[in-house]
Design a protein around this motif. Structure first.
Motif, PDB file in Angstrom:
ATOM      1  N   ARG A 162       0.816  -1.211   0.000  1.00 17.71           N
ATOM      2  CA  ARG A 162       0.000   0.000   0.000  1.00 17.71           C
ATOM      3  C   ARG A 162       0.856   1.270   0.000  1.00 17.71           C
ATOM      4  N   PRO A 163       0.218   2.427  -0.107  1.00 18.41           N
ATOM      5  CA  PRO A 163       0.958   3.670  -0.320  1.00 18.41           C
ATOM      6  C   PRO A 163       2.058   3.968   0.682  1.00 18.41           C
ATOM      7  N   THR A 184      -3.867  -5.073 -14.614  1.00 14.26           N
ATOM      8  CA  THR A 184      -4.624  -3.830 -14.496  1.00 14.26           C
ATOM      9  C   THR A 184      -4.378  -3.098 -13.183  1.00 14.26           C
ATOM     10  N   ASP A 185      -3.770  -3.782 -12.204  1.00 14.14           N
ATOM     11  CA  ASP A 185      -3.444  -3.138 -10.930  1.00 14.14           C
ATOM     12  C   ASP A 185      -2.103  -2.407 -10.971  1.00 14.14           C
ATOM     13  N   ARG A 188      -1.788   1.529 -10.709  1.00 18.21           N
ATOM     14  CA  ARG A 188      -2.072   2.141  -9.405  1.00 18.21           C
ATOM     15  C   ARG A 188      -0.863   2.038  -8.484  1.00 18.21           C
ATOM     16  N   ALA A 191       1.911   4.393  -9.734  1.00 15.36           N
ATOM     17  CA  ALA A 191       1.670   5.804  -9.442  1.00 15.36           C
ATOM     18  C   ALA A 191       2.256   6.230  -8.104  1.00 15.36           C
ATOM     19  N   GLU A 192       2.398   5.286  -7.173  1.00 14.81           N
ATOM     20  CA  GLU A 192       2.927   5.616  -5.841  1.00 14.81           C
ATOM     21  C   GLU A 192       4.450   5.715  -5.829  1.00 14.81           C
ATOM     22  N   TRP A 237      -7.698  -1.701  -1.144  1.00 15.23           N
ATOM     23  CA  TRP A 237      -7.158  -0.495  -1.778  1.00 15.23           C
ATOM     24  C   TRP A 237      -7.215  -0.593  -3.297  1.00 15.23           C
ATOM     25  N   LEU A 238      -6.990  -1.802  -3.822  1.00  9.99           N
ATOM     26  CA  LEU A 238      -7.036  -2.007  -5.269  1.00  9.99           C
ATOM     27  C   LEU A 238      -8.465  -2.038  -5.814  1.00  9.99           C
TER      28      LEU A 238
END
Length: 317
Positions: A162-163, A184-185, A188, A191-192, A237-238
């Motif tokens: 997670r972030p 597809t994940d 995301r 991006a972090e 989160w995903l």
């Protein structure tokens, strides 16, 4: 295609019987061999052998837990492989899980973010050859120095989902290691950490055209892993909180059979790569197209010879 990794050792194959296959890996197009550490081999011994058998490969731990070795022992283990494979070893560290840390190793699973951060900072100093005397928030080290620091020091990557941990990896590590995600994940997660930062992921691959068998094995793995709190939070989160809620409710009620049955085919198909070897290669390549730098195949058992399957999945085919 850039990097193409494999998880060693292969399930069900004695470590000593990997020699010939590992020697072939570079010619097959594999660039990386990454170990794991749960209840089989430790994370470092297979890499010591691979360093001798295939000196072209980059080697990595994915991951060595930060709780189950003392800080100095972890530094010594990493320095040993870094000396055997200079410039080709990546130390991947992470928290592991409460089952492995507490239930199997009798170590409190406390302050995972801080423990990982502090271990990373200690390792940076120790692997650079510094004498370390420091009080970190989660442990203290007094007057430790490696007898022979590796040159160059190995890169250090963090297991991150997670972030918070992904951003820690971006700030202080050389890359991030993740798993249990679909192509597809990847955006995301990417991006972090930003575009210019290595992202490694273990990809579960079951090279069989028996769809029912692949999905059955996939359900067993998903219910075993994604019910662990950290993975539940990751998939919440995903965006899979609602679709996986029936699985979590059945698992909490103690009904594993119902938990497995509650996992939709779409989730299995997202998270487990299966089909012919050619289809599996194409599917793994989709992770790279989505922004992953280093896919690391984790070969799931199909009943066929694992070595044959590794050869069939080679990027050079």
């Amino acid at each position: 295609m850039g990097r193409w990794g494999i998880t060693l050792p292969l399930t069900g194959v004695p470590l000593a019987e990997h020699r010939e296959l590992v020697r072939e890996l570079p010619d097959l197009g594999y660039t990386d061999a990454w170990s794991a550490e749960t209840a089989g081999t430790d994370a470092f011994t297979p890499l010591a052998l691979a360093a001798e058998w295939a000196p072209e490969l980059r080697l990595g731990t994915a991951i060595a837990p930060v709780y189950t070795r003392g800080p100095a022992l972890l530094a010594m283990s990493a320095a040993t492989i870094a000396e055997l494979a200079p410039g080709r070893f990546v130390l991947g560290i992470g928290t592991s899980s409460p089952v492995i840390v507490e239930a199997w190793n009798s170590v409190p699973f406390a302050e995972p973010y801080a423990k990982t951060r502090d271990t990373l900072r200690f390792l940076r100093s120790a692997l650079a050859g510094e004498k370390v005397s420091a009080t970190y928030p989660t442990f203290t080290v007094s007057k430790f120095r490696l007898e022979r620091a590796p040159e160059p020091p190995p890169k250090i990557m963090l297991a991150a989902l997670r972030p918070g941990m992904l951003r820690l990896a971006r700030r202080e590590a050389d890359g991030a290691i993740t798993n249990w995600l679909a192509p597809t994940d990847v955006p995301r997660v990417r991006a972090e950490v930003g575009a210019d930062f290595e992202l490694v992921a273990r990809v579960f691959v079951c090279p069989t055209e028996d769809e029912n068998a692949a999905r059955g094995l996939g359900r067993l793995l998903i219910s075993s892993y994604l019910t662990v709190p950290v993975y539940k939070a990751f998939h919440d989160w995903l965006g899979r909180e609602d679709i996986l809620r029936p699985m979590h409710e059945a698992w909490a009620a103690g009904d594993r059979k119902a938990a497995n049955e509650a996992i939709p085919d779409s989730v299995v198909d997202d998270l487990i790569v299966y089909g012919s070897a050619a289809r599996c290669r194409e599917r793994v390549a989709q992770y790279v197209e989505s922004g992953l730098d280093t896919p690391v195949i984790s070969l799931l058992p199909t009943g066929e010879d694992p070595g044959k399957l590794v050869r069939a999945l080679a990027v050079n085919n």
